[in-house]
Design a protein around this motif. Structure first.
Motif, PDB file in Angstrom:
ATOM      1  N   ARG A 115     -62.588 -99.950  53.667  1.00 36.17           N
ATOM      2  CA  ARG A 115     -62.907 -99.713  55.079  1.00 36.17           C
ATOM      3  C   ARG A 115     -61.708 -99.047  55.781  1.00 36.17           C
ATOM      4  O   ARG A 115     -61.847 -98.091  56.518  1.00 36.17           O
ATOM      5  CB  ARG A 115     -63.244-101.055  55.750  1.00 36.17           C
ATOM      6  N   LYS A 116     -60.535 -99.579  55.482  1.00 32.80           N
ATOM      7  CA  LYS A 116     -59.291 -99.034  56.065  1.00 32.80           C
ATOM      8  C   LYS A 116     -59.076 -97.592  55.566  1.00 32.80           C
ATOM      9  O   LYS A 116     -58.749 -96.688  56.351  1.00 32.80           O
ATOM     10  CB  LYS A 116     -58.136 -99.954  55.639  1.00 32.80           C
ATOM     11  N   ASN A 117     -59.276 -97.387  54.259  1.00 35.91           N
ATOM     12  CA  ASN A 117     -59.094 -96.046  53.678  1.00 35.91           C
ATOM     13  C   ASN A 117     -60.043 -95.039  54.317  1.00 35.91           C
ATOM     14  O   ASN A 117     -59.671 -93.905  54.610  1.00 35.91           O
ATOM     15  CB  ASN A 117     -59.361 -96.075  52.165  1.00 35.91           C
ATOM     16  N   ARG A 118     -61.274 -95.482  54.511  1.00 36.48           N
ATOM     17  CA  ARG A 118     -62.296 -94.616  55.117  1.00 36.48           C
ATOM     18  C   ARG A 118     -61.848 -94.195  56.510  1.00 36.48           C
ATOM     19  O   ARG A 118     -61.940 -93.029  56.891  1.00 36.48           O
ATOM     20  CB  ARG A 118     -63.618 -95.406  55.167  1.00 36.48           C
ATOM     21  N   GLU A 119     -61.344 -95.179  57.277  1.00 34.92           N
ATOM     22  CA  GLU A 119     -60.891 -94.877  58.639  1.00 34.92           C
ATOM     23  C   GLU A 119     -59.752 -93.862  58.621  1.00 34.92           C
ATOM     24  O   GLU A 119     -59.733 -92.916  59.403  1.00 34.92           O
ATOM     25  CB  GLU A 119     -60.429 -96.150  59.346  1.00 34.92           C
ATOM     26  N   LEU A 120     -58.798 -94.069  57.697  1.00 34.19           N
ATOM     27  CA  LEU A 120     -57.652 -93.152  57.606  1.00 34.19           C
ATOM     28  C   LEU A 120     -58.123 -91.728  57.312  1.00 34.19           C
ATOM     29  O   LEU A 120     -57.659 -90.766  57.924  1.00 34.19           O
ATOM     30  CB  LEU A 120     -56.712 -93.599  56.479  1.00 34.19           C
ATOM     31  N   LEU A 121     -59.059 -91.615  56.374  1.00 33.49           N
ATOM     32  CA  LEU A 121     -59.559 -90.283  56.008  1.00 33.49           C
ATOM     33  C   LEU A 121     -60.330 -89.648  57.164  1.00 33.49           C
ATOM     34  O   LEU A 121     -60.159 -88.463  57.471  1.00 33.49           O
ATOM     35  CB  LEU A 121     -60.448 -90.362  54.771  1.00 33.49           C
ATOM     36  N   LEU A 122     -61.175 -90.465  57.812  1.00 32.28           N
ATOM     37  CA  LEU A 122     -61.978 -89.916  58.919  1.00 32.28           C
ATOM     38  C   LEU A 122     -61.091 -89.477  60.086  1.00 32.28           C
ATOM     39  O   LEU A 122     -61.438 -88.571  60.843  1.00 32.28           O
ATOM     40  CB  LEU A 122     -62.998 -90.952  59.399  1.00 32.28           C
ATOM     41  N   GLU A 123     -59.950 -90.137  60.208  1.00 32.69           N
ATOM     42  CA  GLU A 123     -59.015 -89.801  61.276  1.00 32.69           C
ATOM     43  C   GLU A 123     -58.232 -88.523  60.930  1.00 32.69           C
ATOM     44  O   GLU A 123     -58.041 -87.661  61.781  1.00 32.69           O
ATOM     45  CB  GLU A 123     -58.022 -90.975  61.344  1.00 32.69           C
ATOM     46  N   VAL A 168     -66.152 -80.561  48.863  1.00 34.19           N
ATOM     47  CA  VAL A 168     -65.282 -81.342  47.976  1.00 34.19           C
ATOM     48  C   VAL A 168     -65.569 -82.809  48.254  1.00 34.19           C
ATOM     49  O   VAL A 168     -65.762 -83.209  49.399  1.00 34.19           O
ATOM     50  CB  VAL A 168     -63.782 -81.037  48.272  1.00 34.19           C
ATOM     51  N   ARG A 169     -65.605 -83.616  47.175  1.00 35.39           N
ATOM     52  CA  ARG A 169     -65.777 -85.060  47.371  1.00 35.39           C
ATOM     53  C   ARG A 169     -64.442 -85.768  47.152  1.00 35.39           C
ATOM     54  O   ARG A 169     -63.802 -85.589  46.126  1.00 35.39           O
ATOM     55  CB  ARG A 169     -66.809 -85.618  46.378  1.00 35.39           C
ATOM     56  N   PHE A 170     -64.066 -86.555  48.161  1.00 36.52           N
ATOM     57  CA  PHE A 170     -62.869 -87.386  48.052  1.00 36.52           C
ATOM     58  C   PHE A 170     -63.332 -88.818  47.772  1.00 36.52           C
ATOM     59  O   PHE A 170     -64.139 -89.346  48.534  1.00 36.52           O
ATOM     60  CB  PHE A 170     -62.091 -87.407  49.371  1.00 36.52           C
ATOM     61  N   SER A 171     -62.813 -89.432  46.709  1.00 27.89           N
ATOM     62  CA  SER A 171     -63.100 -90.856  46.494  1.00 27.89           C
ATOM     63  C   SER A 171     -61.971 -91.655  47.120  1.00 27.89           C
ATOM     64  O   SER A 171     -60.801 -91.320  46.936  1.00 27.89           O
ATOM     65  CB  SER A 171     -63.189 -91.158  44.999  1.00 27.89           C
ATOM     66  N   PHE A 172     -62.317 -92.693  47.875  1.00 29.71           N
ATOM     67  CA  PHE A 172     -61.247 -93.500  48.475  1.00 29.71           C
ATOM     68  C   PHE A 172     -61.183 -94.909  47.881  1.00 29.71           C
ATOM     69  O   PHE A 172     -60.754 -95.861  48.533  1.00 29.71           O
ATOM     70  CB  PHE A 172     -61.302 -93.484  50.008  1.00 29.71           C
ATOM     71  N   ALA A 173     -61.572 -95.014  46.592  1.00 27.33           N
ATOM     72  CA  ALA A 173     -61.483 -96.316  45.905  1.00 27.33           C
ATOM     73  C   ALA A 173     -60.073 -96.533  45.349  1.00 27.33           C
ATOM     74  O   ALA A 173     -59.901 -96.873  44.185  1.00 27.33           O
ATOM     75  CB  ALA A 173     -62.521 -96.369  44.789  1.00 27.33           C
ATOM     76  N   LEU A 174     -59.085 -96.295  46.187  1.00 27.18           N
ATOM     77  CA  LEU A 174     -57.682 -96.487  45.786  1.00 27.18           C
ATOM     78  C   LEU A 174     -57.074 -97.542  46.706  1.00 27.18           C
ATOM     79  O   LEU A 174     -57.736 -98.038  47.610  1.00 27.18           O
ATOM     80  CB  LEU A 174     -56.903 -95.173  45.954  1.00 27.18           C
ATOM     81  N   SER A 175     -55.786 -97.809  46.521  1.00 29.31           N
ATOM     82  CA  SER A 175     -55.120 -98.714  47.456  1.00 29.31           C
ATOM     83  C   SER A 175     -54.806 -97.914  48.730  1.00 29.31           C
ATOM     84  O   SER A 175     -54.721 -96.674  48.693  1.00 29.31           O
ATOM     85  CB  SER A 175     -53.831 -99.255  46.846  1.00 29.31           C
ATOM     86  N   THR A 176     -54.595 -98.616  49.838  1.00 28.29           N
ATOM     87  CA  THR A 176     -54.286 -97.904  51.088  1.00 28.29           C
ATOM     88  C   THR A 176     -52.956 -97.141  50.992  1.00 28.29           C
ATOM     89  O   THR A 176     -52.904 -95.983  51.429  1.00 28.29           O
ATOM     90  CB  THR A 176     -54.328 -98.892  52.280  1.00 28.29           C
ATOM     91  N   PRO A 177     -51.898 -97.714  50.399  1.00 24.67           N
ATOM     92  CA  PRO A 177     -50.669 -96.903  50.252  1.00 24.67           C
ATOM     93  C   PRO A 177     -50.914 -95.619  49.448  1.00 24.67           C
ATOM     94  O   PRO A 177     -50.329 -94.575  49.762  1.00 24.67           O
ATOM     95  CB  PRO A 177     -49.706 -97.844  49.514  1.00 24.67           C
ATOM     96  N   GLU A 178     -51.785 -95.666  48.444  1.00 25.92           N
ATOM     97  CA  GLU A 178     -52.083 -94.436  47.686  1.00 25.92           C
ATOM     98  C   GLU A 178     -52.809 -93.419  48.562  1.00 25.92           C
ATOM     99  O   GLU A 178     -52.556 -92.213  48.478  1.00 25.92           O
ATOM    100  CB  GLU A 178     -52.930 -94.758  46.448  1.00 25.92           C
ATOM    101  N   ILE A 179     -53.734 -93.896  49.382  1.00 21.30           N
ATOM    102  CA  ILE A 179     -54.451 -92.973  50.288  1.00 21.30           C
ATOM    103  C   ILE A 179     -53.455 -92.355  51.277  1.00 21.30           C
ATOM    104  O   ILE A 179     -53.480 -91.153  51.546  1.00 21.30           O
ATOM    105  CB  ILE A 179     -55.588 -93.726  51.042  1.00 21.30           C
ATOM    106  N   GLU A 180     -52.542 -93.186  51.771  1.00 22.47           N
ATOM    107  CA  GLU A 180     -51.539 -92.663  52.714  1.00 22.47           C
ATOM    108  C   GLU A 180     -50.676 -91.603  52.038  1.00 22.47           C
ATOM    109  O   GLU A 180     -50.407 -90.546  52.609  1.00 22.47           O
ATOM    110  CB  GLU A 180     -50.670 -93.818  53.244  1.00 22.47           C
ATOM    111  N   GLU A 181     -50.318 -91.865  50.794  1.00 17.13           N
ATOM    112  CA  GLU A 181     -49.497 -90.901  50.046  1.00 17.13           C
ATOM    113  C   GLU A 181     -50.273 -89.587  49.837  1.00 17.13           C
ATOM    114  O   GLU A 181     -49.727 -88.501  50.007  1.00 17.13           O
ATOM    115  CB  GLU A 181     -49.124 -91.524  48.693  1.00 17.13           C
TER     116      GLU A 181
END
Ligand SMILES: Cc1ncc(COP(=O)(O)O)c(C=O)c1O
Length: 378
Positions: A282-290, A350-363
């Motif tokens: 949920r957090k990763n999704r928000e980060l990406l949408l932002e 392009v499809r982004f998968s966000f099934a990672l940890s939040t620090p990885e998404i931030e990176e």
């Protein structure tokens, strides 16, 4: 001779990502839809116990079928007798079983485009004919009752997916009911792929079984349960399909792995740990949408579920595979080209998968921001 089917292009991209990793590059895997978390702790502990105490053999776990049956009652309020449940090596063989038992060679099977790459390819491999229904951003990439009704001639079957891959969008309850009504009126058999149930970020989720007892339901332990490598899933068949699906599973696949069945039973009661993963997504999704809109990727249908974001990259490219390869080589961020999911329009997605940890998404986002800023627009 069997039919030629397309390869999954994200696999070749992933192979390149692993080569780069072997050369010492830092790679962030956003190309595949698989949780980076392992199976629930209690499920792993159970697997250890079984390995130490049980020689194991071919086996169908009655307790697991009963537990899945209870899940349908508790989550959707529907009665599903354990005898209607076939345990499989993931959703993939469940899809093969549903198609092979419900349809005759040459039958036409409708599906949304974009959609999971294996739908059209499995349908082709089994000598059925895929009928792809273009579903654009205006309909949040999802199939509707009206679009199904408009097919002339009516297909013999339809595959629906909610939440869907690659977009994460869902079909609301009213529309599921309307699809079931069209299917009933026109004699269309429904296969509902519910593999992303459990992974939702707001909207209520419904099973097609609430609207159509005759539907085939495909599900798996690969996503919410974080057990992709254990190869465990299930198929719910309608009463009239039980005998045939039983005969097909026995002949085509024998049984699902015994160890996975033992562990899967425990995983079904590991909700707290698994819901913790959903909070991360949920957090990763928000980060990406932002962040993605700031990169020029404004055309996104916000995903209701799953762990994917399907973004329109047409400002930058008309060749999504080359674009994903360049992105990988330059930044180490691996993504999936839209052409896997949509052979017609996919070159601009392009499809982004966000099934990672939040620090990885931030990176990943730290790498994506300057990279996109440096790309010329078309
Ligand atoms: C929509 C959908 N269905 C089915 C599958 C197959 O899953 P498995 O065979 O691992 O259960 C996947 C895998 O990504 C998927 O995205």
């Amino acid at each position: 001779m069997g039919q030629d089917i397309d390869p999954f292009r994200a696999i070749s991209l992933s192979v390149r990502a692993h080569e780069l990793k072997a050369e010492g590059r830092r790679i962030l895997h956003m190309e595949f839809g698989q949780p980076s978390t392992g199976a629930p702790q209690a499920a792993i502990a159970r697997a250890h116990e079984i390995l130490d105490s049980d020689a194991m053999g071919y086996w169908e776990s009655r307790p697991l079928k009963e537990r899945i049956s209870r899940h349908y009652k508790e989550s959707y309020g529907v009665d599903v007798s354990p005898s209607r449940i076939v345990l499989t090596c993931g959703a993939s063989p469940a899809l093969v079983l549903a198609l092979a038992t419900a349809f005759a060679p040459g039958d036409r099977i409708a599906m949304a485009r974009p959609g999971y790459v294996a739908y059209r390819n499995t349908v082709r491999a089994l000598n059925f004919e895929p009928v792809e229904i273009p579903c654009g951003e205006d309909v949040r990439f999802q199939l509707s009752a009206a679009a199904l009704d408009a097919l002339d001639p009516a297909p013999q079957g339809v595959i629906i997916a909610s939440p869907a891959n690659p977009t994460g969008t869902i079909i609301p309850a009213g529309e599921l009911a309307a699809i079931a009504a069209v299917a009933k009126a026109k004699g269309i058999r429904i296969i509902s792929d519910e593999i992303y149930h459990g992974l939702t970020y707001g909207p209520e989720i419904h099973s097609m079984l609430e609207f159509d007892r005759g539907a085939y339901i495909v599900n798996s332990f690969s996503k919410y349960f974080s057990m992709a490598a254990w190869r465990l899933g299930w198929l719910v068949s309608p009463d009239e399909g039980v005998k045939r699906t039983g005969a097909y599973i026995g002949n085509l696949f024998l049984t699902a792995p015994s160890l996975a069945q033992h562990a899967g039973l425990i995983a079904m009661d590991s909700r707290e740990e698994l819901d913790g993963h959903v909070e991360v997504y949920r957090k990763n999704r928000e980060l990406l949408l932002e962040t993605l809109p700031k990169l020029g990727l404004a055309r996104i249908a916000p995903p209701d579920g799953a762990f994917y974001l399907y973004a329109d990259v047409s400002r930058f490219t008309n060749d999504s595979l080359a674009f994903c390869l360049k992105l990988l080589e330059d930044t180490g961020v691996a993504t999936a080209p839209g052409v896997d999911f949509d052979p017609v329009e996919g070159n601009r997605f392009v499809r982004f998968s966000f099934a990672l940890s939040t620090p990885e998404i931030e990176e990943a986002l730290e790498k994506l921001v300057p990279w996109f800023a440096a790309q010329s627009t078309r």
